[in-house]
Design an enzyme around this catalytic site. Sequence first.
Site, PDB file in Angstrom:
ATOM      1  CE  LYS A 244     -19.700 -32.726   9.246  1.00 50.66           C
ATOM      2  NZ  LYS A 244     -19.171 -34.735  10.144  1.00 50.66           N
ATOM      3  CG  ASP A 249     -14.826 -34.394  13.407  1.00 53.38           C
ATOM      4  OD1 ASP A 249     -15.137 -33.576  15.020  1.00 53.38           O
ATOM      5  OD2 ASP A 249     -16.005 -34.852  13.111  1.00 53.38           O
ATOM      6  CE  LYS A 256     -14.227 -37.447  14.428  1.00 55.05           C
ATOM      7  NZ  LYS A 256     -15.134 -38.631  14.308  1.00 55.05           N
ATOM      8  CG  ASP A 267     -16.792 -34.308   9.112  1.00 55.67           C
ATOM      9  OD1 ASP A 267     -17.075 -34.951   8.904  1.00 55.67           O
ATOM     10  OD2 ASP A 267     -16.702 -34.288  10.636  1.00 55.67           O
ATOM     11  CG  ASP A 326     -17.008 -36.929  17.175  1.00 60.89           C
ATOM     12  OD1 ASP A 326     -16.328 -36.065  16.238  1.00 60.89           O
ATOM     13  OD2 ASP A 326     -16.623 -38.223  17.485  1.00 60.89           O
ATOM     14  CD  GLU A 328     -18.736 -32.945  13.821  1.00 58.34           C
ATOM     15  OE1 GLU A 328     -18.717 -33.603  15.035  1.00 58.34           O
ATOM     16  OE2 GLU A 328     -18.330 -32.883  12.898  1.00 58.34           O
ATOM     17  NE  ARG A 330     -25.678 -35.751  15.284  1.00 56.33           N
ATOM     18  CZ  ARG A 330     -25.450 -36.984  15.618  1.00 56.33           C
ATOM     19  NH1 ARG A 330     -26.354 -38.024  16.169  1.00 56.33           N
ATOM     20  NH2 ARG A 330     -24.550 -37.568  15.067  1.00 56.33           N
TER      21      ARG A 330
HETATM   22  N1  BES Z   1     -17.227 -36.483  10.933  1.00 59.18           N
HETATM   23  C1  BES Z   1     -18.241 -37.938  12.027  1.00 59.18           C
HETATM   24  C2  BES Z   1     -18.466 -39.362  10.935  1.00 59.18           C
HETATM   25  C3  BES Z   1     -17.809 -39.683  10.338  1.00 59.18           C
HETATM   26  C4  BES Z   1     -17.220 -40.822  10.816  1.00 59.18           C
HETATM   27  C5  BES Z   1     -16.825 -38.955   9.044  1.00 59.18           C
HETATM   28  C6  BES Z   1     -16.254 -41.756  10.066  1.00 59.18           C
HETATM   29  C7  BES Z   1     -16.586 -40.674   7.912  1.00 59.18           C
HETATM   30  C8  BES Z   1     -15.648 -41.783   8.877  1.00 59.18           C
HETATM   31  C9  BES Z   1     -19.396 -37.219  12.545  1.00 59.18           C
HETATM   32  O1  BES Z   1     -18.836 -36.335  13.241  1.00 59.18           O
HETATM   33  C10 BES Z   1     -19.424 -37.699  14.312  1.00 59.18           C
HETATM   34  O2  BES Z   1     -18.174 -37.781  14.558  1.00 59.18           O
HETATM   35  N2  BES Z   1     -20.266 -38.836  14.186  1.00 59.18           N
HETATM   36  C11 BES Z   1     -19.954 -39.365  15.311  1.00 59.18           C
HETATM   37  C12 BES Z   1     -21.818 -39.275  15.754  1.00 59.18           C
HETATM   38  C13 BES Z   1     -21.600 -40.077  17.477  1.00 59.18           C
HETATM   39  C14 BES Z   1     -20.792 -39.078  18.391  1.00 59.18           C
HETATM   40  C15 BES Z   1     -23.078 -39.846  17.642  1.00 59.18           C
HETATM   41  C16 BES Z   1     -19.896 -40.632  14.824  1.00 59.18           C
HETATM   42  O3  BES Z   1     -20.378 -41.375  14.605  1.00 59.18           O
HETATM   43  O4  BES Z   1     -19.392 -41.760  15.533  1.00 59.18           O
HETATM   44 ZN    ZN Z   2     -17.378 -34.267  11.681  1.00 59.57          ZN
HETATM   45 MG    MG Z   3     -17.924 -36.002  14.849  1.00 55.41          MG
END
Ligand code: BES
Ligand code: ZN
Ligand code: MG
Length: 473
Positions: A244, A249, A256, A267, A326, A328, A330
């Site tokens: 990734k 992000d 966020k 990220d 968010d 994103e 995947r």
């Molecule tokens: N990049 C984040 C995941 C992340 C969170 C990495 C904290 C490192 C530390 C990812 O893109 C994300 O925002 N995931 C969301 C998914 C949700 C909206 C289904 C999450 O985990 O909150």
């Molecule tokens: Zn992310």
């Molecule tokens: Mg995200």
Amino acid sequence: MNISVNDQMGDFDGVIIPFYENLLATSVLKLPLEALKESKKFEGKIGTTYKLTTITDGKLNEVVLLGLGEVDKLTSRKVLNAFGSAYRVMKKQKVEQVVLNIQGLEKEEFLAKAATEAVVMADYKFDLKTKEKEEKDIKLELITSVNMDVIQESFVLAESNIIGRDLVNQPANLMNPITLSEKVIELGEEKGFDVEVLELKHIESLKMDAFLSVAKASAVEPRFIIMRYKGNPESDDILGYVGKGLTYDSGGLSIKPTNSMVDMKSDMGGSAAVIGAMCAIADMKLKTNVVSVVAACENMIAGNSYRPGDIIGSMGGKSIFIGNTDAEGRLTLIDAMHYIVTRENVKQVIDIATLTGAAIHCTGNAASVAISNNDDFYNKVDESFNKSGEQIWRMPIFDEYKELIKHEEADLTNTAGSPGTITAGLFIGEFTGDLPWVHIDIAGTAFAKKEEGILSKGATGVGVRPLYYLAKK
Ligand code: BES
Ligand code: ZN
Ligand code: MG
């Protein structure tokens, strides 16, 4: 850091002396070891250190005693962190020439490798301060009868890990999809792997609709980075790595909160893992074939952002409902996965990503979280992590979870809900064909809040060394 290997001690103003718990004795310096042990100030327990200063011929020597615990209880993780900690204690003493003496200790080769890897990693620190004068590099002499070639791999692994950390630690205003791709081209030339970078038009012609949906609100164009290393041209066996590569992000329209956003330069930890691993694989000239890909972009906000509620396409043809912009990672990963599976002829595939906050709820910062469709392949990944001293934990795939990624109006939804780490992985699993596959979520392990053992504050370079060991297998 400048490391040399010797079988005799030269000049020094700092010395690190490791001991197994039952062997608190040394002829190196006249130290009151019995008294120390009796006072319980230093008993040689694994990872413990004791610092003292001696004066020899009017010269100050900083001494750090390091406990290695019991010889049959040593693990890569423990010993790396032990050497990392001892080196940190020593570094605070403002020394210039350190010797680390492991000569004659049981498991000397294992210790020599770990010590090399650990001190190089522990020596790394990221900042962009404008310095008045450059800090002096510490010279470290490893005293051992182990041959330099044996230790060469450890250097390469530590350096590749640091390449990974440094890519992530560069803030997103400096490290964007374009500068990342330029950096990878440089690394490819330096280490010896081929790099192809696809620009916007090419990505569009491949119909990577999911990747492009995420990328389009950024002022910086996306890049699709392909790294190829063919160390065994006679074989058609190719290992595939997908990392990734969100250089930032923001969450997109599902924005966020600021506190969650500040560290989101991290990220791209998955891309750093595969890029660092490619560096190590090529540097060590492994006789194996590996292709890695990174769909590099930023998740930003603009009038043309993709929206919660949209239904988008993907290179693999499946339609996807966007429940949250968010989620994103995947989306970028499925197009990268479909590409590597259909165009690069890989026979097994790994994807590695800072994918879900939920992974932090699973195992905290202690372990990366995995799912897999293949026990044999997973076991190899597990062994590779163990060897590197990094921890990984496999989650189950129950039938119930497979239902959660389906959507009423589209083939799939990007917000399948709980268990978030597993459903995010399963979403990517829809694009792996029938290949043996392991998905690794490093959201909890890619970025450290404080320095400790081999880890510096910030990026950890997680995955670089395990993915090297896996390719070596
Ligand atoms: N990049 C984040 C995941 C992340 C969170 C990495 C904290 C490192 C530390 C990812 O893109 C994300 O925002 N995931 C969301 C998914 C949700 C909206 C289904 C999450 O985990 O909150
Ligand atoms: Zn992310
Ligand atoms: Mg995200």
